[in-house]
Scaffold this motif. Structure first.
Motif, PDB file in Angstrom:
ATOM      1  N   LEU A  26      -4.768  -1.853   2.759  1.00 16.10           N
ATOM      2  CA  LEU A  26      -3.379  -1.738   2.326  1.00 16.10           C
ATOM      3  C   LEU A  26      -2.555  -0.976   3.362  1.00 16.10           C
ATOM      4  O   LEU A  26      -1.406  -1.334   3.651  1.00 16.10           O
ATOM      5  CB  LEU A  26      -3.304  -1.019   0.975  1.00 16.10           C
ATOM      6  CG  LEU A  26      -1.908  -0.969   0.337  1.00 16.10           C
ATOM      7  CD1 LEU A  26      -1.482  -2.360  -0.122  1.00 16.10           C
ATOM      8  CD2 LEU A  26      -1.888  -0.001  -0.849  1.00 16.10           C
ATOM      9  N   ARG A  27      -3.136   0.048   3.930  1.00 20.60           N
ATOM     10  CA  ARG A  27      -2.440   0.845   4.958  1.00 20.60           C
ATOM     11  C   ARG A  27      -2.065  -0.036   6.157  1.00 20.60           C
ATOM     12  O   ARG A  27      -1.012   0.136   6.762  1.00 20.60           O
ATOM     13  CB  ARG A  27      -3.338   2.000   5.404  1.00 20.60           C
ATOM     14  CG  ARG A  27      -2.695   2.961   6.384  1.00 20.60           C
ATOM     15  CD  ARG A  27      -3.688   4.028   6.801  1.00 20.60           C
ATOM     16  NE  ARG A  27      -3.863   5.042   5.779  1.00 20.60           N
ATOM     17  CZ  ARG A  27      -3.174   6.189   5.742  1.00 20.60           C
ATOM     18  NH1 ARG A  27      -2.276   6.440   6.661  1.00 20.60           N
ATOM     19  NH2 ARG A  27      -3.406   7.065   4.788  1.00 20.60           N
ATOM     20  N   GLU A  28      -2.931  -0.996   6.478  1.00 16.59           N
ATOM     21  CA  GLU A  28      -2.678  -1.886   7.610  1.00 16.59           C
ATOM     22  C   GLU A  28      -1.607  -2.929   7.309  1.00 16.59           C
ATOM     23  O   GLU A  28      -0.816  -3.285   8.190  1.00 16.59           O
ATOM     24  CB  GLU A  28      -3.970  -2.627   7.997  1.00 16.59           C
ATOM     25  CG  GLU A  28      -5.060  -1.743   8.576  1.00 16.59           C
ATOM     26  CD  GLU A  28      -6.341  -2.528   8.815  1.00 16.59           C
ATOM     27  OE1 GLU A  28      -6.344  -3.759   8.567  1.00 16.59           O
ATOM     28  OE2 GLU A  28      -7.341  -1.929   9.249  1.00 16.59           O
ATOM     29  N   LYS A  29      -1.565  -3.406   6.064  1.00 17.41           N
ATOM     30  CA  LYS A  29      -0.763  -4.597   5.765  1.00 17.41           C
ATOM     31  C   LYS A  29       0.535  -4.330   4.999  1.00 17.41           C
ATOM     32  O   LYS A  29       1.434  -5.173   4.993  1.00 17.41           O
ATOM     33  CB  LYS A  29      -1.611  -5.593   4.965  1.00 17.41           C
ATOM     34  CG  LYS A  29      -2.804  -6.119   5.748  1.00 17.41           C
ATOM     35  CD  LYS A  29      -3.615  -7.116   4.941  1.00 17.41           C
ATOM     36  CE  LYS A  29      -4.773  -7.679   5.766  1.00 17.41           C
ATOM     37  NZ  LYS A  29      -5.607  -8.614   4.973  1.00 17.41           N
ATOM     38  N   LEU A  30       0.646  -3.177   4.338  1.00 14.53           N
ATOM     39  CA  LEU A  30       1.811  -2.921   3.493  1.00 14.53           C
ATOM     40  C   LEU A  30       3.017  -2.535   4.331  1.00 14.53           C
ATOM     41  O   LEU A  30       2.944  -1.654   5.182  1.00 14.53           O
ATOM     42  CB  LEU A  30       1.503  -1.809   2.489  1.00 14.53           C
ATOM     43  CG  LEU A  30       2.615  -1.491   1.486  1.00 14.53           C
ATOM     44  CD1 LEU A  30       2.778  -2.638   0.495  1.00 14.53           C
ATOM     45  CD2 LEU A  30       2.306  -0.191   0.741  1.00 14.53           C
ATOM     46  N   GLU A  36       8.339   1.408  -6.033  1.00 14.43           N
ATOM     47  CA  GLU A  36       7.311   2.431  -5.885  1.00 14.43           C
ATOM     48  C   GLU A  36       5.972   1.807  -6.267  1.00 14.43           C
ATOM     49  O   GLU A  36       5.883   1.103  -7.277  1.00 14.43           O
ATOM     50  CB  GLU A  36       7.586   3.628  -6.789  1.00 14.43           C
ATOM     51  CG  GLU A  36       6.504   4.700  -6.700  1.00 14.43           C
ATOM     52  CD  GLU A  36       6.653   5.825  -7.720  1.00 14.43           C
ATOM     53  OE1 GLU A  36       5.852   6.776  -7.652  1.00 14.43           O
ATOM     54  OE2 GLU A  36       7.542   5.743  -8.574  1.00 14.43           O
ATOM     55  N   LEU A  37       4.941   2.055  -5.468  1.00 11.58           N
ATOM     56  CA  LEU A  37       3.601   1.572  -5.783  1.00 11.58           C
ATOM     57  C   LEU A  37       2.735   2.730  -6.257  1.00 11.58           C
ATOM     58  O   LEU A  37       2.824   3.845  -5.725  1.00 11.58           O
ATOM     59  CB  LEU A  37       2.947   0.938  -4.556  1.00 11.58           C
ATOM     60  CG  LEU A  37       3.104  -0.580  -4.389  1.00 11.58           C
ATOM     61  CD1 LEU A  37       4.556  -0.944  -4.194  1.00 11.58           C
ATOM     62  CD2 LEU A  37       2.260  -1.082  -3.219  1.00 11.58           C
ATOM     63  N   ALA A  38       1.907   2.464  -7.260  1.00 11.17           N
ATOM     64  CA  ALA A  38       0.963   3.458  -7.756  1.00 11.17           C
ATOM     65  C   ALA A  38      -0.320   2.737  -8.143  1.00 11.17           C
ATOM     66  O   ALA A  38      -0.276   1.659  -8.737  1.00 11.17           O
ATOM     67  CB  ALA A  38       1.535   4.211  -8.947  1.00 11.17           C
ATOM     68  N   VAL A  39      -1.459   3.334  -7.812  1.00 10.95           N
ATOM     69  CA  VAL A  39      -2.763   2.724  -8.085  1.00 10.95           C
ATOM     70  C   VAL A  39      -3.426   3.453  -9.246  1.00 10.95           C
ATOM     71  O   VAL A  39      -3.719   4.646  -9.159  1.00 10.95           O
ATOM     72  CB  VAL A  39      -3.672   2.785  -6.845  1.00 10.95           C
ATOM     73  CG1 VAL A  39      -4.975   2.031  -7.117  1.00 10.95           C
ATOM     74  CG2 VAL A  39      -2.970   2.207  -5.630  1.00 10.95           C
ATOM     75  N   SER A 230      -4.005  -6.925  -8.900  1.00 16.73           N
ATOM     76  CA  SER A 230      -3.990  -5.675  -8.129  1.00 16.73           C
ATOM     77  C   SER A 230      -5.240  -5.483  -7.294  1.00 16.73           C
ATOM     78  O   SER A 230      -5.295  -4.570  -6.465  1.00 16.73           O
ATOM     79  CB  SER A 230      -3.840  -4.479  -9.083  1.00 16.73           C
ATOM     80  OG  SER A 230      -5.037  -4.283  -9.835  1.00 16.73           O
ATOM     81  N   LEU A 231      -6.242  -6.326  -7.484  1.00 11.16           N
ATOM     82  CA  LEU A 231      -7.547  -6.081  -6.870  1.00 11.16           C
ATOM     83  C   LEU A 231      -7.642  -6.542  -5.419  1.00 11.16           C
ATOM     84  O   LEU A 231      -8.498  -6.062  -4.672  1.00 11.16           O
ATOM     85  CB  LEU A 231      -8.650  -6.759  -7.693  1.00 11.16           C
ATOM     86  CG  LEU A 231      -8.805  -6.223  -9.123  1.00 11.16           C
ATOM     87  CD1 LEU A 231      -9.834  -7.058  -9.888  1.00 11.16           C
ATOM     88  CD2 LEU A 231      -9.204  -4.758  -9.115  1.00 11.16           C
ATOM     89  N   LYS A 232      -6.763  -7.461  -5.019  1.00 13.41           N
ATOM     90  CA  LYS A 232      -6.789  -7.966  -3.648  1.00 13.41           C
ATOM     91  C   LYS A 232      -5.506  -7.558  -2.938  1.00 13.41           C
ATOM     92  O   LYS A 232      -4.404  -7.782  -3.457  1.00 13.41           O
ATOM     93  CB  LYS A 232      -6.941  -9.488  -3.636  1.00 13.41           C
ATOM     94  CG  LYS A 232      -8.288  -9.954  -4.192  1.00 13.41           C
ATOM     95  CD  LYS A 232      -8.425 -11.467  -4.135  1.00 13.41           C
ATOM     96  CE  LYS A 232      -9.782 -11.931  -4.668  1.00 13.41           C
ATOM     97  NZ  LYS A 232      -9.918 -13.403  -4.634  1.00 13.41           N
ATOM     98  N   VAL A 233      -5.665  -6.979  -1.771  1.00  8.51           N
ATOM     99  CA  VAL A 233      -4.510  -6.460  -1.033  1.00  8.51           C
ATOM    100  C   VAL A 233      -3.457  -7.537  -0.746  1.00  8.51           C
ATOM    101  O   VAL A 233      -2.253  -7.272  -0.913  1.00  8.51           O
ATOM    102  CB  VAL A 233      -4.975  -5.770   0.266  1.00  8.51           C
ATOM    103  CG1 VAL A 233      -3.802  -5.503   1.195  1.00  8.51           C
ATOM    104  CG2 VAL A 233      -5.690  -4.466  -0.075  1.00  8.51           C
ATOM    105  N   PRO A 234      -3.822  -8.751  -0.335  1.00  9.31           N
ATOM    106  CA  PRO A 234      -2.776  -9.756  -0.099  1.00  9.31           C
ATOM    107  C   PRO A 234      -1.916 -10.025  -1.337  1.00  9.31           C
ATOM    108  O   PRO A 234      -0.694 -10.269  -1.207  1.00  9.31           O
ATOM    109  CB  PRO A 234      -3.570 -11.006   0.313  1.00  9.31           C
ATOM    110  CG  PRO A 234      -4.821 -10.459   0.917  1.00  9.31           C
ATOM    111  CD  PRO A 234      -5.153  -9.252   0.094  1.00  9.31           C
TER     112      PRO A 234
END
Length: 244
Positions: A26-30, A36-39, A230-234
């Motif tokens: 996520l750090r690479e692609k977001l 606001e995003l929250a996990v 939410s489970l896959k970054v793409p």
């Protein structure tokens, strides 16, 4: 209008190692977006996520004890969640209500415990298919909301999750979501006065990149509580981009 919140509920998925890999991807692609995003992750993964999530992505838990501390084997306190960096905690998710017998009073107690320790509770409400088919979804949900917010302050998020749309592929229409969100907003205004204007109301139930914009574009919907997507970054990146 409050900022949209994209609350990513992993449910019982991902080991700590898998959580770290997800966070690093996520750090690479977001790219920065408007929401606001929250996990909302399993508690055992929170320390790893705290160390590796992109800046600005909040951390949340999926449940919290209604007790401050003590002889409650297996439970996790609000203070413990705060100590690992959590900002949010989900309370009253339909799966907790169904599989663990949680009542509205339990949900309210957990929400109060969260607030007492500086966490923001995401209080979940919503009807089953039988209630929807009778046309009683508004009355049912507002009664559930009333009990679940008893004694709870306005620093809260409300998630409307029609149970019949969770993990089924069925999704409430944008109009369905707005009908309940507007009714919830009115109930919040009656309870909290002008403070209700800043309370975010989320929709949850089979949310994806291709429907999130239309749902969150409604006047009283301020984001989504997202499960499977939410489970896959793409998929997360797609939803984030759809809300720009």
């Amino acid at each position: 209008m409050p900022q949209n919140l994209l609350a990513l509920n992993w449910k019982m998925n991902k080991t700590p190692a898998e959580a770290r890999a997800w966070a690093e991807e996520l750090r690479e692609k977001l790219e920065p977006g408007e929401a606001e995003l929250a996990v909302m992750a399993p508690s055992i993964t929170l320390p790893s996520l705290a160390a590796h999530l992109p800046p600005g992505v909040a951390l949340g838990a999926q449940d919290v004890s209604k007790h401050e501390s003590g002889a409650y084997t297996g439970e996790i306190s609000a203070a413990m969640l705060v100590d690992v960096g959590a900002k949010y905690v989900v309370v009253g998710h339909s799966e907790r209500r169904e599989y663990h017998g949680e009542t509205d009073a339990d949900v309210a107690a957990k929400a109060k415990q969260a607030q007492a320790n500086g966490l923001i509770p995401i209080v979940c409400v919503g009807e089953g298919l039988d209630v929807r088919e009778k046309g009683e979804q508004v009355a049912y949900t507002l009664k559930q909301l009333e009990g679940s917010l008893s004694g709870v302050g306005p620093d809260v998020v409300v998630a409307y999750e029609p149970v019949w749309a969770i993990g089924t592929g069925k999704t409430a229409t944008a109009d369905d979501a707005e009908e309940l969100a507007a009714a919830i907003r009115d109930a919040l205004t009656e309870r909290y006065g002008s403070d209700a204007d800043g309370i975010r109301i989320l929709y949850g139930g089979s949310v994806k990149a291709d429907n999130i914009a239309s749902i969150c574009g409604q006047p009283n919907v301020n984001g989504a509580l997202v499960g499977g997507a939410s489970l896959k970054v793409p998929d997360v990146v797609g939803m984030n981009d759809a809300l720009k």
